[in-house]
Enzyme design. Structure first.
Site, short mmCIF file in Angstrom:
data_model
loop_
_atom_site.label_atom_id
_atom_site.label_comp_id
_atom_site.label_asym_id
_atom_site.label_seq_id
_atom_site.Cartn_x
_atom_site.Cartn_y
_atom_site.Cartn_z
N GLU A 172 0.75 -1.17 -0.05
CA GLU A 172 0.09 -0.16 -0.19
C GLU A 172 1.06 1.39 0.04
O GLU A 172 0.83 2.19 0.81
CB GLU A 172 -1.11 0.30 1.09
CG GLU A 172 -2.07 -0.90 1.05
CD GLU A 172 -3.03 -1.05 2.17
OE1 GLU A 172 -2.88 -0.22 3.35
OE2 GLU A 172 -4.15 -1.63 1.92
N GLU A 329 -6.60 -7.60 -0.54
CA GLU A 329 -7.11 -7.72 0.69
C GLU A 329 -8.32 -6.98 0.94
O GLU A 329 -8.91 -6.20 0.23
CB GLU A 329 -6.37 -6.71 1.63
CG GLU A 329 -4.77 -7.03 1.76
CD GLU A 329 -4.07 -5.97 2.49
OE1 GLU A 329 -4.73 -5.12 3.31
OE2 GLU A 329 -2.77 -5.83 2.47
N GLU A 377 -2.89 -4.87 15.51
CA GLU A 377 -3.85 -5.25 14.76
C GLU A 377 -4.40 -6.73 15.30
O GLU A 377 -5.20 -7.35 14.69
CB GLU A 377 -3.61 -5.61 13.10
CG GLU A 377 -3.27 -4.24 12.81
CD GLU A 377 -2.93 -4.16 11.14
OE1 GLU A 377 -3.38 -3.48 10.25
OE2 GLU A 377 -2.40 -5.26 10.67
C1 GAL Z 1 -4.48 -2.76 5.22
C2 GAL Z 1 -2.91 -3.13 5.10
C3 GAL Z 1 -2.73 -4.43 5.92
C4 GAL Z 1 -3.45 -4.43 7.03
C5 GAL Z 1 -5.15 -4.06 6.70
C6 GAL Z 1 -6.05 -3.92 7.89
O1 GAL Z 1 -4.62 -1.34 4.71
O2 GAL Z 1 -2.43 -3.34 4.00
O3 GAL Z 1 -1.37 -4.81 6.24
O4 GAL Z 1 -3.16 -3.43 7.98
O5 GAL Z 1 -5.15 -2.83 6.32
O6 GAL Z 1 -7.34 -3.73 7.71
#
Ligand code: GAL
Length: 686
Positions: A172, A329, A377
């Site tokens: 990202e 994702e 997270e």
């Molecule tokens: C994304 C990121 C992931 C994780 C995810 C959580 O933006 O690429 O590594 O952090 O968010 O929602």
């Protein structure tokens, strides 16, 4: 490796087609299913359990190594690939393919100790510290050297590894921060400006530096547009945004080119955040990836978040030039970074995933496979939650894996759209700067509003850059086209002259590419196509509602319009422009262009859009069921109609003779899509 940071930030590749995807992942012919996998957070015995569970869920692709730099290079120049060798081998033995990441989104602690000036500096002057991720100056030569060095080692070692089918550069780009005001970026910004303008005279003219006495006599006097006493030169801000996107892209390109030397046979990508990353010009970036990959997270508290999801998916497909793309994702349930992280309800995982699939994704991946027990997270959902395999989420993950198995035939089929919305991040950057005529102006808001009206009418939409060839569309909408340069003006004018239908909303055609008002004012380069001029903007009071003689009402904005060939389709019956045109139509050549000068919403906007679709000859499904999303993917000899029911009631539809792929049953005529459920019908093409 020698670095030339004074060279242009990114090498343009004019020969490449902005709407191409050069390759798909080698190997399997089915839909890819899986997620980010961070085994380094777990002991080896857990890996074995993970792999067995992945098999159970039908997982065939995992992204590995995204945050592993500190493990792989514990001290500068010292490498240890034990863990990657091991896990890649185990995954390969199990028949699970790997999307191998370069870990360059988080430099190790030693990097910060050795190269402290690589920390980014915010616009306010705050130097950001370590201990997080995604926080490095993209223009730091030390970062570039270190990032390409670890990439080289990885590509040398795993470029021909049989598990690896895709390379995932960084993570990202542009998040959580993008622009950097530190020394390296200031130096690179000056070099970028020299490439863009050649001379200081040209820069001074483009930036309008005679205003507020800002004329530059030396390149070294130019700074990044950091916070100042009041509004900073807005063209400088716009150029800094362009530079930042290019500087980040140069980081991607540098790593990609290293990988390509060792693994020329494999696709390379990086994960976009298409509608949600305001700092990246993805049209430019899409030319540089082999396959478009995207991350999408629901705005948890918005009840229309499934519409925003569809919009995001449509933009990805458009960035990919219509070719299949990857959902790299999304989440199985709640995220952890929004104010209220509303959990997905039963069935929502399948609905969300299927909307992406329906709109062109051929890979459905999640963040992440196994929920983290520690770190920032730990409260984020995962495919395998803390509660383990007895959880509802795991059951839904396994069920969805099986469903995707039944949808393999969808692979490679394409979505077709006859309507396009213009998406132009440069307009976004400039439009939302300070000191605009009203705080009600919001670039994204109008795009979402028009997209929503089309979604409600069941019309599939592509997104297009304003310079793109638009001739394949019956209708093009510009809900928020603040910048109109000469190329956009010529493109839209010729589109309409040759029979196209075009809609512009207010505050479009306001400036050129330098954020300067063109001679004669608004709508600048859209004046001929719209057949009108706007001598004065008439923004409304916060609570003011203006009425139109069509029965519609508007908020936020109105214009004083002088018709120069256009006709008034609706006039104001109240407000500052009372008696004047509110909605106009102009016939030009074989086409028609509409202008909407106030903020229409809800049923009023839908009714307007519907009328325009009718005139453009675009079919609006007559028997549309509210809350039922219907999208068609076209294969060589089959059509796949996706039904996603977002409502609480069963939806009865009629379908052509075919097979419902999830249930495997023949259908011909009536089909019920259960409340909250999903159906996919395969029928012969035609
Ligand atoms: C994304 C990121 C992931 C994780 C995810 C959580 O933006 O690429 O590594 O952090 O968010 O929602």
């Amino acid at each position: 490796m020698s670095l030339d940071l004074d060279a242009p930030a990114v090498t343009p590749t004019p020969e490449s087609d902005p709407r191409r995807t050069t390759s798909w992942l080698p190997g399997r012919a089915d839909i890819r299913y899986g997620g980010d996998y961070n085994p380094e957070q777990w002991p080896r015995e857990v890996w074995l359990e993970d792999i067995a569970l992945m098999k159970q869920a039908g997982i065939n692709l995992v992204s590995v190594g995204i945050f592993s730099w500190a493990l792989l290079e514990p001290r500068e120049g010292e490498y240890d690939f034990t863990f990657l060798d091991d896990i890649l081998g185990l995954l390969h033995d199990a028949g699970i393919d790997v999307d191998l990441a370069t870990p360059t989104t988080v430099p190790p602690a030693w990097f910060w100790s050795a190269y402290p000036d690589s920390h980014p500096v915010t616009r306010e002057g705050l130097t950001l510290g370590r201990g997080s991720r995604g926080m490095v100056s993209p223009s730091s030569p030390d970062y570039r050297r270190a990032a390409t060095a670890i990439t080289e080692k990885l590509a040398e070692r795993y470029g021909r590894h049989p598990a690896v089918v895709l390379w995932h550069v960084h993570n990202e780009y542009g998040a959580p921060i993008s622009d950097d005001y530190g020394v390296h970026s200031v130096r690179a910004f000056r070099a970028w400006l020299q490439t863009r303008y050649g001379t200081l005279d040209a820069l001074n003219a483009a930036w309008g530096t005679l205003f507020w006495g800002q004329t530059y006599g030396e390149w070294t006097d130019i700074d990044a547009p950091r916070v100042s006493a009041t509004v900073v030169n807005q063209t400088q801000r716009l150029d800094f945004a362009r530079f930042t996107s290019d500087a980040l892209l140069a980081c991607y390109v540098a790593e990609r080119d290293v990988i390509k030397r060792h693994a020329p046979h494999l696709p390379v990508t990086t994960n976009f955040m298409s509608t949600n990353c305001p700092s990246i010009d993805y049209w430019k970036w899409a030319r540089e990836v082999d396959v478009v990959a995207n991350d999408h997270y629901l705005a948890a508290e918005r009840h229309d978040n499934h519409v925003l999801l569809a919009m995001d998916a449509d933009l990805n497909r458009s960035l990919a030039g219509g070719a299949p793309w990857m959902l790299m994702e999304h989440s199985t349930s709640a995220v952890n970074w929004q104010p209220r992280n509303i959990a997905k309800r039963p069935g929502e995982l399948a609905r969300n995933s299927t909307t992406h699939l329906a709109r062109g994704a051929d890979a459905i991946l999640f963040f992440q496979f196994r929920a983290s027990r520690y770190g920032a997270e730990k409260f984020h959902s995962a495919m395998l939650p803390h509660a383990g395999t007895s959880s509802r989420i795991w059951r839904e993950v396994v069920e969805y894996g099986a469903e995707l198995g039944r949808l393999a035939a969808v692979r490679g089929s394409r979505v077709e759209a006859r309507v396009a919305i213009l998406w132009d991040v440069e307009s976004f950057w400039a439009h939302d700067l300070e000191w605009r005529p009203s705080v009600e102006l919001d670039h994204r808001e109008r795009i979402v509003a028009f997209y929503t009206a089309l979604w409600n009418l069941g019309v599939t939409v592509d997104f297009r850059h304003p310079h793109d060839d638009l001739s394949g569309y019956d209708l093009v909408l510009a809900p928020s086209q603040y910048i109109v340069d000469a190329e956009t003006s010529a493109n839209l004018t010729s589109f309409v002259r040759s029979g196209g239908r075009f809609v512009a909303s207010y505050f479009s055609g306001v400036v050129d590419e330098n954020d300067a008002v063109p001679a004669g004012g608004a709508p600048g380069g859209l004046r001929e196509v719209l057949g009108l001029s706007v001598p004065e903007f008439l923004p409304l009071y916060a609570e003011q509602i203006v009425t139109l003689d069509s029965g519609a009402s508007g908020t936020g904005w109105s214009d004083d319009i002088v018709l120069e060939g256009a006709e008034a389709v609706a006039r104001y019956t109240s407000g500052p422009a009372v008696g004047g045109p509110a909605v106009t139509r102009n016939r030009l050549g074989d086409g028609t262009a509409w202008y909407v000068s106030t903020r229409l919403d809800g049923a009023d906007l839908t009714a307007f859009v519907r009328g325009v679709l009718d005139e453009a000859g675009v079919d609006v499904p007559a028997d549309r069921v509210e809350g039922l999303e219907v999208v068609v993917r076209h294969g060589d000899d089959a059509e796949f109609t996706f039904f996603v029911n977002h409502s609480d009631a069963d939806a009865d539809v009629r379908v052509d003779a075919g097979v419902e792929l999830l249930g495997g049953e023949a259908v011909d005529g009536p089909l019920t899509v259960p409340a909250g459920g999903v159906r996919v019908v395969r029928s012969p093409r035609g």
